[in-house]
Design a protein around this motif. Structure first.
Motif, PDB file in Angstrom:
ATOM      1  N   GLY A 269       0.836  -1.188   0.000  1.00  0.00           N
ATOM      2  CA  GLY A 269       0.000   0.000   0.000  1.00  0.00           C
ATOM      3  C   GLY A 269       0.873   1.240   0.000  1.00  0.00           C
TER       4      GLY A 269
ATOM      5  N   GLY B  66       1.997  -1.917  -4.415  1.00  0.00           N
ATOM      6  CA  GLY B  66       0.588  -1.569  -4.322  1.00  0.00           C
ATOM      7  C   GLY B  66      -0.124  -1.883  -5.617  1.00  0.00           C
ATOM      8  N   ARG B  67      -1.334  -1.353  -5.747  1.00  0.00           N
ATOM      9  CA  ARG B  67      -2.148  -1.657  -6.923  1.00  0.00           C
ATOM     10  C   ARG B  67      -1.568  -1.085  -8.211  1.00  0.00           C
ATOM     11  NH1 ARG B  67      -7.895   0.475  -5.033  1.00  0.00           N
ATOM     12  NH2 ARG B  67      -6.518   2.048  -4.124  1.00  0.00           N
TER      13      ARG B  67
ATOM     14  N   THR C 214      -2.512  -1.007   3.872  1.00  0.00           N
ATOM     15  CA  THR C 214      -3.695  -1.089   3.019  1.00  0.00           C
ATOM     16  C   THR C 214      -4.963  -1.026   3.874  1.00  0.00           C
ATOM     17  OG1 THR C 214      -3.486  -3.489   3.137  1.00  0.00           O
ATOM     18  CG2 THR C 214      -2.567  -2.406   1.207  1.00  0.00           C
TER      19      THR C 214
END
Length: 257
Positions: free
Chosen positions: A30, A54-55, A94
């Motif tokens: 995150g 992260g994403r 996150t």
């Protein structure tokens, strides 16, 4: 974060030893979010080697697809092998409180049981509990078997059952309570591998990020991400040996379960 009321008076953290985490790699999951990015920036400013995942990173981290968690762990393992560094800090920053679920529905904190929705509940648990559990599965084995190291999972005071005097926020509260139990359980197993390893849940307080902004009411102490990150790193690096499996706030005070 805490939605409205002042928390019950917490218990003090046992005295911390003056030692700090040894040199090594810090991994922030995150690490592109509000608090996560601030943690990464502060660690780099301290001269630490940091890997943010992260994403939006490569590889991307998606808690709904376990293979992505495994791929991220593999990248960390490769970097550790390449540099010869230990994994000194694993910070999981996150979380999900409101927004769009994996199926595209809109989710908001529930004010009543009448607002409970299976899709929103499933997404809250996927991000706040199941995802971190998969992180434990794939990342905790990368922690060294000797020497001090810390795995810290950002939780929330509203996940405390003992501190819940207001009700509401069913999915967020329950999924963070589940995370706390997962952390406590993982700490027991981790101690069998390395007695100096620490695994804790941390409450960052109410921070000025996209997660908390719609609910930051007047009277709450809302802090910039950089301030919150500095406080959290101070807690992480000041944890005493007896604190593994605990739940602490950004001041280092014990939060009731």
């Amino acid at each position: 974060m805490n939605p409205t009321a002042a928390p019950a008076e917490p218990s003090p953290l046992p005295p911390a030893s003056p030692t700090v985490s040894p040199p090594g790699l810090s991994v922030v999951l995150g690490g592109t979010g509000g608090i996560g990015a601030a943690l990464v920036a502060q660690l780099r400013a301290q001269g630490c080697a940091v890997l943010a995942l992260g994403r939006q990173t490569q590889p991307a981290l998606d808690y709904t697809v376990e293979s992505t968690v495994a791929a991220c762990a593999q990248q960390v393992a490769q970097q550790l092998a390449h540099t010869g560094q230990p994994l000194a800090r694993l910070i999981v920053a996150t979380g999900f409180l409101h927004g769009t679920t994996a199926s595209g529905q809109r989710a908001e904190p529930e004010r009543s049981w009448q607002h409970l929705n299976a899709d929103a509940l499933a997404h809250s648990f996927a991000v706040n509990a199941i995802g971190p559990a998969l992180v434990m599965k794939h990342f905790l084995p990368l922690l060294p078997r000797q020497g001090r190291c810390v795995a810290a999972f950002l939780s929330a005071r509203v996940g405390s059952i003992g501190d819940n005097a207001l009700g509401g926020w069913y999915g967020y509260r329950a999924s963070k309570a589940a995370l706390n139990q997962l952390v406590h359980t993982a700490a027991i197993e981790l101690a069998r591998r390395n007695r100096e390893a620490l695994c804790v849940a941390l409450h960052p307080g109410t921070v000025d990020t996209g997660l908390s902004q719609p609910f930051a009411k007047t009277g709450l102490q809302v802090r910039p991400p950089a301030v919150a990150a500095g406080e959290l790193l101070g807690v992480i690096d000041g944890l005493s040996q007896g604190s593994s499996g605990g739940f602490f706030d950004h001041r280092g005070l014990v939060v009731p379960w």
